[in-house]
Design a protein around this motif. Structure first.
Motif, PDB file in Angstrom:
ATOM      1  N   HIS A  75      -4.402   0.565  -3.500  1.00 45.43           N
ATOM      2  CA  HIS A  75      -3.416  -0.606  -3.396  1.00 45.43           C
ATOM      3  C   HIS A  75      -2.524  -0.412  -2.239  1.00 45.43           C
ATOM      4  CE1 HIS A  75      -5.211  -1.731  -7.279  1.00 45.43           C
ATOM      5  NE2 HIS A  75      -5.092  -0.562  -7.672  1.00 45.43           N
ATOM      6  N   PRO A  76      -2.033  -1.694  -1.797  1.00 40.62           N
ATOM      7  CA  PRO A  76      -1.113  -1.564  -0.564  1.00 40.62           C
ATOM      8  C   PRO A  76      -0.015  -0.637  -1.069  1.00 40.62           C
ATOM      9  CG  PRO A  76      -2.063  -3.719  -0.594  1.00 40.62           C
ATOM     10  CD  PRO A  76      -2.731  -2.965  -1.894  1.00 40.62           C
ATOM     11  N   GLU A  77       0.683   0.064  -0.183  1.00 38.99           N
ATOM     12  CA  GLU A  77       1.845   0.908  -0.406  1.00 38.99           C
ATOM     13  C   GLU A  77       2.878   0.426   0.391  1.00 38.99           C
ATOM     14  OE1 GLU A  77       4.223   4.020  -2.177  1.00 38.99           O
ATOM     15  OE2 GLU A  77       1.926   3.289  -2.551  1.00 38.99           O
ATOM     16  N   LEU A  78       3.953   0.024   0.055  1.00 37.82           N
ATOM     17  CA  LEU A  78       5.197  -0.879   0.606  1.00 37.82           C
ATOM     18  C   LEU A  78       6.045   0.106   0.925  1.00 37.82           C
ATOM     19  CD1 LEU A  78       5.774  -3.963  -1.472  1.00 37.82           C
ATOM     20  CD2 LEU A  78       4.063  -3.802   0.270  1.00 37.82           C
ATOM     21  N   LEU A  79       6.539   0.220   2.373  1.00 38.93           N
ATOM     22  CA  LEU A  79       7.297   0.892   3.062  1.00 38.93           C
ATOM     23  C   LEU A  79       8.709   0.290   3.495  1.00 38.93           C
ATOM     24  CD1 LEU A  79       7.448   3.902   3.784  1.00 38.93           C
ATOM     25  CD2 LEU A  79       6.876   3.475   5.948  1.00 38.93           C
ATOM     26  N   TYR A  80       9.800   0.500   3.106  1.00 41.51           N
ATOM     27  CA  TYR A  80      10.991  -0.207   3.452  1.00 41.51           C
ATOM     28  C   TYR A  80      11.585   0.460   4.463  1.00 41.51           C
ATOM     29  CZ  TYR A  80      15.591  -2.174   3.119  1.00 41.51           C
ATOM     30  OH  TYR A  80      16.871  -2.949   3.255  1.00 41.51           O
ATOM     31  N   ILE A  81      11.786  -0.105   5.885  1.00 41.32           N
ATOM     32  CA  ILE A  81      12.363   0.445   6.848  1.00 41.32           C
ATOM     33  C   ILE A  81      13.361  -0.300   7.493  1.00 41.32           C
ATOM     34  CG2 ILE A  81      12.005   1.738   9.388  1.00 41.32           C
ATOM     35  CD1 ILE A  81       9.266   2.338   8.352  1.00 41.32           C
ATOM     36  N   ASN A  82      14.686   0.134   7.768  1.00 45.26           N
ATOM     37  CA  ASN A  82      15.737  -0.676   8.349  1.00 45.26           C
ATOM     38  C   ASN A  82      15.623  -2.111   7.954  1.00 45.26           C
ATOM     39  OD1 ASN A  82      16.742   1.522   9.593  1.00 45.26           O
ATOM     40  ND2 ASN A  82      15.272   1.362  11.331  1.00 45.26           N
ATOM     41  N   GLY A  83      15.505  -2.630   6.773  1.00 44.73           N
ATOM     42  CA  GLY A  83      15.388  -3.871   6.357  1.00 44.73           C
ATOM     43  C   GLY A  83      14.343  -4.783   6.306  1.00 44.73           C
ATOM     44  N   THR A  84      13.201  -4.099   6.882  1.00 41.77           N
ATOM     45  CA  THR A  84      11.959  -4.612   6.966  1.00 41.77           C
ATOM     46  C   THR A  84      10.807  -3.885   6.040  1.00 41.77           C
ATOM     47  OG1 THR A  84      12.274  -5.033   9.404  1.00 41.77           O
ATOM     48  CG2 THR A  84       9.886  -5.211   8.583  1.00 41.77           C
ATOM     49  N   VAL A  85      10.234  -4.555   5.431  1.00 43.01           N
ATOM     50  CA  VAL A  85       8.914  -4.103   4.688  1.00 43.01           C
ATOM     51  C   VAL A  85       7.651  -4.301   5.177  1.00 43.01           C
ATOM     52  CG1 VAL A  85       7.852  -4.539   2.504  1.00 43.01           C
ATOM     53  CG2 VAL A  85      10.277  -5.104   2.499  1.00 43.01           C
ATOM     54  N   TYR A  86       7.011  -3.027   4.895  1.00 38.43           N
ATOM     55  CA  TYR A  86       5.517  -2.843   5.672  1.00 38.43           C
ATOM     56  C   TYR A  86       4.751  -2.419   4.651  1.00 38.43           C
ATOM     57  CZ  TYR A  86       8.379  -2.403  10.100  1.00 38.43           C
ATOM     58  OH  TYR A  86       9.135  -2.804  11.272  1.00 38.43           O
ATOM     59  N   ALA A  87       3.425  -2.944   4.991  1.00 34.59           N
ATOM     60  CA  ALA A  87       2.488  -2.677   3.912  1.00 34.59           C
ATOM     61  C   ALA A  87       1.328  -1.787   4.422  1.00 34.59           C
ATOM     62  CB  ALA A  87       1.745  -3.843   3.336  1.00 34.59           C
ATOM     63  N   LEU A  88       1.206  -0.541   3.874  1.00 39.60           N
ATOM     64  CA  LEU A  88       0.338   0.606   4.361  1.00 39.60           C
ATOM     65  C   LEU A  88      -0.826   0.885   3.488  1.00 39.60           C
ATOM     66  CD1 LEU A  88       3.054   3.052   5.487  1.00 39.60           C
ATOM     67  CD2 LEU A  88       2.058   1.367   6.853  1.00 39.60           C
ATOM     68  N   SER A  89      -1.894   1.171   3.893  1.00 44.60           N
ATOM     69  CA  SER A  89      -3.057   1.817   2.957  1.00 44.60           C
ATOM     70  C   SER A  89      -2.350   2.884   2.412  1.00 44.60           C
ATOM     71  CB  SER A  89      -4.160   1.819   3.652  1.00 44.60           C
ATOM     72  OG  SER A  89      -3.882   3.291   4.686  1.00 44.60           O
ATOM     73  N   SER A  90      -3.252   3.151   1.083  1.00 48.23           N
ATOM     74  CA  SER A  90      -2.749   4.311   0.290  1.00 48.23           C
ATOM     75  C   SER A  90      -2.804   5.684   0.935  1.00 48.23           C
ATOM     76  CB  SER A  90      -3.475   4.285  -0.941  1.00 48.23           C
ATOM     77  OG  SER A  90      -3.163   3.364  -1.746  1.00 48.23           O
ATOM     78  N   PHE A  91      -4.135   5.822   2.036  1.00 47.40           N
ATOM     79  CA  PHE A  91      -4.244   6.885   2.612  1.00 47.40           C
ATOM     80  C   PHE A  91      -3.117   7.109   3.625  1.00 47.40           C
ATOM     81  CE2 PHE A  91      -6.335   8.923   6.478  1.00 47.40           C
ATOM     82  CZ  PHE A  91      -6.624  10.033   5.937  1.00 47.40           C
ATOM     83  N   VAL A  92      -2.780   6.160   4.348  1.00 49.94           N
ATOM     84  CA  VAL A  92      -1.728   6.341   5.555  1.00 49.94           C
ATOM     85  C   VAL A  92      -0.566   6.576   4.752  1.00 49.94           C
ATOM     86  CG1 VAL A  92      -0.721   5.211   7.321  1.00 49.94           C
ATOM     87  CG2 VAL A  92      -3.072   4.724   7.028  1.00 49.94           C
ATOM     88  N   SER A  93      -0.293   6.034   3.723  1.00 51.87           N
ATOM     89  CA  SER A  93       1.232   6.185   3.083  1.00 51.87           C
ATOM     90  C   SER A  93       1.325   7.654   2.448  1.00 51.87           C
ATOM     91  CB  SER A  93       1.279   5.276   1.724  1.00 51.87           C
ATOM     92  OG  SER A  93       2.269   5.509   1.118  1.00 51.87           O
ATOM     93  N   ILE A  94       0.114   8.096   2.005  1.00 57.79           N
ATOM     94  CA  ILE A  94       0.371   9.592   1.433  1.00 57.79           C
ATOM     95  C   ILE A  94       0.399  10.681   2.563  1.00 57.79           C
ATOM     96  CG2 ILE A  94      -2.162  10.141   1.284  1.00 57.79           C
ATOM     97  CD1 ILE A  94       0.748  11.176  -1.221  1.00 57.79           C
ATOM     98  N   LEU A  95      -0.247  10.625   3.697  1.00 62.72           N
ATOM     99  CA  LEU A  95      -0.317  11.156   4.841  1.00 62.72           C
ATOM    100  C   LEU A  95       1.286  11.202   5.250  1.00 62.72           C
ATOM    101  CD1 LEU A  95      -3.429  10.739   6.842  1.00 62.72           C
ATOM    102  CD2 LEU A  95      -2.679  12.448   5.364  1.00 62.72           C
ATOM    103  N   PHE A  96       1.708  10.147   5.388  1.00 66.84           N
ATOM    104  CA  PHE A  96       3.211   9.936   6.145  1.00 66.84           C
ATOM    105  C   PHE A  96       4.272  10.581   5.025  1.00 66.84           C
ATOM    106  CE2 PHE A  96       6.942   7.183   6.415  1.00 66.84           C
ATOM    107  CZ  PHE A  96       7.367   7.661   7.764  1.00 66.84           C
ATOM    108  N   LYS A  97       3.996  10.466   3.901  1.00 68.46           N
ATOM    109  CA  LYS A  97       4.829  10.991   2.787  1.00 68.46           C
ATOM    110  C   LYS A  97       4.672  12.679   2.964  1.00 68.46           C
ATOM    111  CE  LYS A  97       4.941   7.443  -0.588  1.00 68.46           C
ATOM    112  NZ  LYS A  97       4.779   6.963  -2.084  1.00 68.46           N
TER     113      LYS A  97
END
Length: 319
Positions: free
Chosen positions: A190-212
């Protein structure tokens, strides 16, 4: 020659019983976590959130109204950041018809185990705190110095060894979490939402967990470098490990407490190692930004490494 030194250092630590104890603990923790999730997993994802699938939009709209009313009042720094983020995430879901979903998957399981990186930090501190000091304690430092190798390369090989074991522990923790999570929950994405400087980005679960996972590694790196410096400067593994562990468990809390009254707290290293705070919650101390924390992180890292190499190169090796 440097690679040979690193190889020798890695082999020395792999032969120690403590390495297998540490590895076993990480594997055990990553497996045991699933038991607690199954014990607390009651109801459907929607029921756990308190709303049904048919009215999730209405629930988010009501939540947004409440957030706007609260933001119009006088609220504290951290609460403002959290509410602004939550409001932006909710509006993005409403605009893009993205229903909130708490369904368990291999990715959510790995995410839940990111907190276990504190255990990785503890183990890396133990290695970093003893990798130089133990050479002086056992008197083996002379055997290294008689070789036609520069002191800089000797110390660099030891620091690289610390990083390698940090990587090994990360692979063990999240590799096991991936296997256990995949068996227990599957690969729902399921898309993971990322909040950066007032902007929301939708990432794949795989990319999101690697980023975390990447963000969590910076804290481990800083504590490892600090323990390595203390070990090099004072040649005392107990001091290096003890002081580093004390700061690991109290540094952030003390910095947050001081930061409520004094602006200079933002220059503390503990205010600038939690990069995940800029994407998932709010900064440790008010007044810091992502750019500021990156600069401070690099500054502290450079100072710790400079002190380590300067001390090791200049100090007389005596036993």
């Amino acid at each position: 020659m440097l690679l040979n030194l690193v190889q020798n250092e890695v082999i020395k630590w792999i032969k120690r019983t403590s390495f297998y104890v540490m590895s076993g603990i990480l594997v055990l923790l990553s497996v045991v976590s699933i038991i607690f999730i199954f014990m607390m997993d009651n109801g459907t994802p929607q029921e756990r959130n308190g709303w049904a699938t048919s009215d999730w939009r209405q629930a988010l709209e009501k939540e947004n109204e409440s957030l706007r009313e609260t933001l119009s009042a006088d609220v504290q720094f951290g609460h403002v950041n959290y509410m602004e983020k939550q409001l932006a995430l909710n509006e993005y879901r409403l605009a893009n018809d993205l229903e909130p979903n708490n369904e368990n998957s291999v990715w959510t399981y790995m995410d839940s185990n990111i907190g276990l990186t504190s255990v990785v930090t503890l183990f890396v501190i133990i290695i970093a705190g003893g990798i130089v000091a133990s050479e002086f304690t056992w008197g083996t430092i002379k055997l290294l110095m008689i070789r036609p190798i520069s002191r800089g390369k000797i110390l660099l090989s030891k620091y690289m060894t610390v990083l390698i074991f940090g990587l090994i522990f990360y692979v063990l923790l999240f590799g096991t979490s991936y296997i256990v999570g995949a068996i227990g929950f599957g690969f729902a994405n399921h898309p993971e939402l990322l909040y950066i400087n007032g902007t929301v980005y939708a990432l794949s679960s795989f990319v999101s967990i690697l980023f975390k996972i990447l963000l969590s590694s910076f804290s481990v790196l800083m504590f490892a470098t600090f323990a390595f410096m203390i070990s090099t400067v004072f040649r005392n593994n107990s001091l290096a490990i003890g002081l580093s562990l004390f700061l690991l468990f109290t540094g952030t809390q003390i910095t947050q407490l001081v930061g409520t009254k004094y602006e200079w707290a933002k220059f503390s290293p503990f205010a600038n190692i939690h990069f995940d705070a800029y994407f998932h919650s709010f900064p440790i101390v008010e007044g810091t930004t992502l750019t500021f924390s990156i600069i401070m992180f690099l500054l502290y890292f450079g100072v710790f490494m400079f002190i380590s190499f300067l001390t090791f190169k200049k100090r007389d090796i005596a036993a």
